[in-house]
Design a protein around this motif. Sequence first.
Motif, mmCIF file in Angstrom:
data_model
loop_
_atom_site.group_PDB
_atom_site.id
_atom_site.type_symbol
_atom_site.label_atom_id
_atom_site.label_comp_id
_atom_site.label_asym_id
_atom_site.label_seq_id
_atom_site.Cartn_x
_atom_site.Cartn_y
_atom_site.Cartn_z
ATOM 1 N N HIS A 181 -6.502 -2.285 5.971
ATOM 2 C CA HIS A 181 -5.682 -3.129 5.110
ATOM 3 C C HIS A 181 -4.187 -2.766 5.174
ATOM 4 O O HIS A 181 -3.829 -1.704 5.654
ATOM 5 N N ASP A 193 0.360 -5.624 7.407
ATOM 6 C CA ASP A 193 1.650 -6.324 7.486
ATOM 7 C C ASP A 193 2.789 -5.354 7.784
ATOM 8 O O ASP A 193 3.830 -5.740 8.296
ATOM 9 N N ILE A 225 -2.731 -8.936 2.344
ATOM 10 C CA ILE A 225 -2.683 -10.010 1.347
ATOM 11 C C ILE A 225 -1.475 -10.907 1.566
ATOM 12 O O ILE A 225 -1.339 -11.926 0.912
ATOM 13 N N THR A 261 0.978 -8.282 -7.173
ATOM 14 C CA THR A 261 0.030 -7.160 -7.126
ATOM 15 C C THR A 261 0.754 -5.823 -7.257
ATOM 16 O O THR A 261 0.140 -4.813 -7.557
ATOM 17 N N SER A 309 -3.835 0.817 -12.057
ATOM 18 C CA SER A 309 -4.975 1.429 -11.387
ATOM 19 C C SER A 309 -6.269 1.099 -12.134
ATOM 20 O O SER A 309 -6.295 1.073 -13.361
ATOM 21 N N THR A 310 -7.325 0.812 -11.382
ATOM 22 C CA THR A 310 -8.619 0.508 -12.007
ATOM 23 C C THR A 310 -9.273 1.826 -12.402
ATOM 24 O O THR A 310 -9.358 2.727 -11.569
ATOM 25 N N ARG A 352 -5.291 3.099 -4.672
ATOM 26 C CA ARG A 352 -4.125 2.368 -4.177
ATOM 27 C C ARG A 352 -4.323 1.812 -2.762
ATOM 28 O O ARG A 352 -3.346 1.520 -2.061
ATOM 29 N N GLY A 364 -5.730 -0.976 -2.175
ATOM 30 C CA GLY A 364 -5.491 -2.426 -2.266
ATOM 31 C C GLY A 364 -6.702 -3.248 -2.693
ATOM 32 O O GLY A 364 -6.700 -4.468 -2.552
ATOM 33 N N LYS A 365 -7.709 -2.611 -3.258
ATOM 34 C CA LYS A 365 -8.964 -3.313 -3.625
ATOM 35 C C LYS A 365 -8.723 -4.408 -4.671
ATOM 36 O O LYS A 365 -9.102 -5.558 -4.469
ATOM 37 N N SER A 366 -8.082 -4.006 -5.779
ATOM 38 C CA SER A 366 -7.878 -4.998 -6.846
ATOM 39 C C SER A 366 -6.954 -6.112 -6.374
ATOM 40 O O SER A 366 -7.146 -7.274 -6.730
ATOM 41 N N SER A 367 -5.966 -5.756 -5.550
ATOM 42 C CA SER A 367 -5.046 -6.785 -5.050
ATOM 43 C C SER A 367 -5.816 -7.830 -4.246
ATOM 44 O O SER A 367 -5.582 -9.031 -4.385
HETATM 45 N N1 GTP Z 1 2.067 -4.045 2.036
HETATM 46 C C1 GTP Z 1 0.940 -4.325 1.408
HETATM 47 N N2 GTP Z 1 0.721 -3.824 0.187
HETATM 48 C C2 GTP Z 1 -0.447 -4.118 -0.412
HETATM 49 C C3 GTP Z 1 -1.434 -4.938 0.187
HETATM 50 N N3 GTP Z 1 -2.491 -5.021 -0.657
HETATM 51 C C4 GTP Z 1 -2.170 -4.310 -1.736
HETATM 52 N N4 GTP Z 1 -0.950 -3.767 -1.612
HETATM 53 C C5 GTP Z 1 -0.252 -2.924 -2.590
HETATM 54 O O1 GTP Z 1 -0.970 -1.719 -2.757
HETATM 55 C C6 GTP Z 1 -0.795 -1.217 -4.083
HETATM 56 C C7 GTP Z 1 -2.130 -0.799 -4.661
HETATM 57 O O2 GTP Z 1 -2.922 -1.937 -4.849
HETATM 58 P P1 GTP Z 1 -4.177 -1.965 -5.836
HETATM 59 O O3 GTP Z 1 -4.823 -3.274 -5.617
HETATM 60 O O4 GTP Z 1 -3.801 -1.609 -7.204
HETATM 61 O O5 GTP Z 1 -5.068 -0.815 -5.220
HETATM 62 P P2 GTP Z 1 -6.522 -0.345 -5.701
HETATM 63 O O6 GTP Z 1 -7.239 0.080 -4.481
HETATM 64 O O7 GTP Z 1 -7.176 -1.372 -6.555
HETATM 65 O O8 GTP Z 1 -6.134 0.931 -6.549
HETATM 66 P P3 GTP Z 1 -7.040 1.698 -7.654
HETATM 67 O O9 GTP Z 1 -7.321 0.716 -8.732
HETATM 68 O O10 GTP Z 1 -6.160 2.821 -8.093
HETATM 69 O O11 GTP Z 1 -8.262 2.184 -6.959
HETATM 70 C C8 GTP Z 1 -0.095 -2.330 -4.866
HETATM 71 O O12 GTP Z 1 1.241 -1.974 -5.032
HETATM 72 C C9 GTP Z 1 -0.203 -3.552 -3.966
HETATM 73 O O13 GTP Z 1 0.900 -4.426 -4.091
HETATM 74 C C10 GTP Z 1 -1.153 -5.452 1.504
HETATM 75 O O14 GTP Z 1 -1.925 -6.183 2.130
HETATM 76 N N5 GTP Z 1 0.038 -5.103 2.063
#
Ligand code: GTP
Length: 413
Positions: free
Chosen positions: A192, A195, A234, A104, A109-110, A85, A87-90
């Motif tokens: 990351h 914001d 993002i 996003t 979850s990946t 969580r 934010g990698k995939s986002s």
């Molecule tokens: N406020 C904020 N939230 C973010 C940002 N980037 C991602 N998120 C939030 O973070 C949460 C997790 O994002 P993912 O992209 O699923 O995280 P991940 O690292 O890929 O997670 P895994 O697949 O579990 O490893 C989501 O609810 C996104 O909306 C950001 O720049 N700011």
Amino acid sequence: METAPPPSILRVLFPGRFRIHGVSSVRRSGVGAWAPRGGMGGHPPGLGGTPAQDPELETCAQVLDFSDPFSTEVKPRILLMGLRRSGKSSIQKVVFHKMSPNETLFLESTNKICREDVSNSSFVNFQIWDFPGQIDFFDPTFDYEMIFRGTGALIFVIDSQDDYMEALARLHLTVTRAYKVNTDINFEVFIHKVDGLSDDHKIETQRDIHQRANDDLADAGLEKIHLSFYLTSIYDHSIFEAFSKVVQKLIPQLPTLENLLNIFISNSGIEKAFLFDVVSKIYIATDSTPVDMQTYELCCDMIDVVIDISCIYGLKEHGAGTPYDKESTAIIKLNNTTVLYLKEVTKFLALVCFVREESFERKGLIDYNFHCFRKAIHEVFEVRMKVVKSRKVQSRLQKKKAATPNGTPRVLL
Ligand SMILES: Nc1nc2c(ncn2[C@@H]2O[C@H](COP(=O)(O)OP(=O)(O)OP(=O)(O)O)[C@@H](O)[C@H]2O)c(=O)[nH]1
């Protein structure tokens, strides 16, 4: 009909296609959205690049294919790692799939490594591997040596809104493992989700993470490892800017491109010029004057506007043609005596320049210099293509050599 221009953005001209006078406002896009904006726009017809609309890639790009040792030889690999969580995939979806940041929130979850080719242009050409949150380096099925060996950049994402101690421990473990296998990797740390932080808190967090991460490396006797830090989100352009810098380090022709831009701006009276990958809005090179965020944001907005309007009015009947082609060019006059000038360089690249109004009076000179610049870029591109082709031929020859006379391939070590 000519109308007096409003004070903000004076006029937008698309000389090759049509003219618009008196554009009163420029709608700010959801970051990274193609026209029609908002939501997951995907690419306009004719613009290739990331395969956003490929259903297979939408769910999970490609599960790792360890059997193809040559697939990554030409394309550098960028790894996205970090805790769950973070934010990698986002990041991947917003930058390369034009997903709107709000969407996003619904990403799942990946749970396996996802690989995806990004081949937007002649220069922006790499693979992104998105890793699940927790990787067990001791899992025998996880061949981290193979993964790190072909890696150009490792982006480690830290959620700045969360307690980052665990993330720092993971960063240390990941970096030291990767460095053991490949000393040439660029280590990039994205602090990351900034914001959610105040300006003071951002600086304090960056200082703290920087200090702790480097102290950990020094304690392990690995102070020679260089970590680069970026504050990203993002929800603004910071993620695109950070990705631009990561990608630039992987472009071997960067010094040549920068040099060409320097020559171009100094001979044309231009203040600043960016070479953009139009699909991702990553700038792959700029001249050597410093970049400020506002300038970069304006360029991104300009690209959005050009593509939006081109998608609506620039296509031929029945949507034929592409919204971005050789004729794509745009001029936006700002109310601070600055002119933004965009011109097509290649199918995927655009040059965006900041010019003072008085310098823009010599547009003929700028256009002539641009013509020379464009020619030079195409030459650099041709040289690159030749190198890529010869590498591919070499790879094929190696493959053939490794095969037994009856054609059964041997295992390549
Ligand atoms: N406020 C904020 N939230 C973010 C940002 N980037 C991602 N998120 C939030 O973070 C949460 C997790 O994002 P993912 O992209 O699923 O995280 P991940 O690292 O890929 O997670 P895994 O697949 O579990 O490893 C989501 O609810 C996104 O909306 C950001 O720049 N700011």
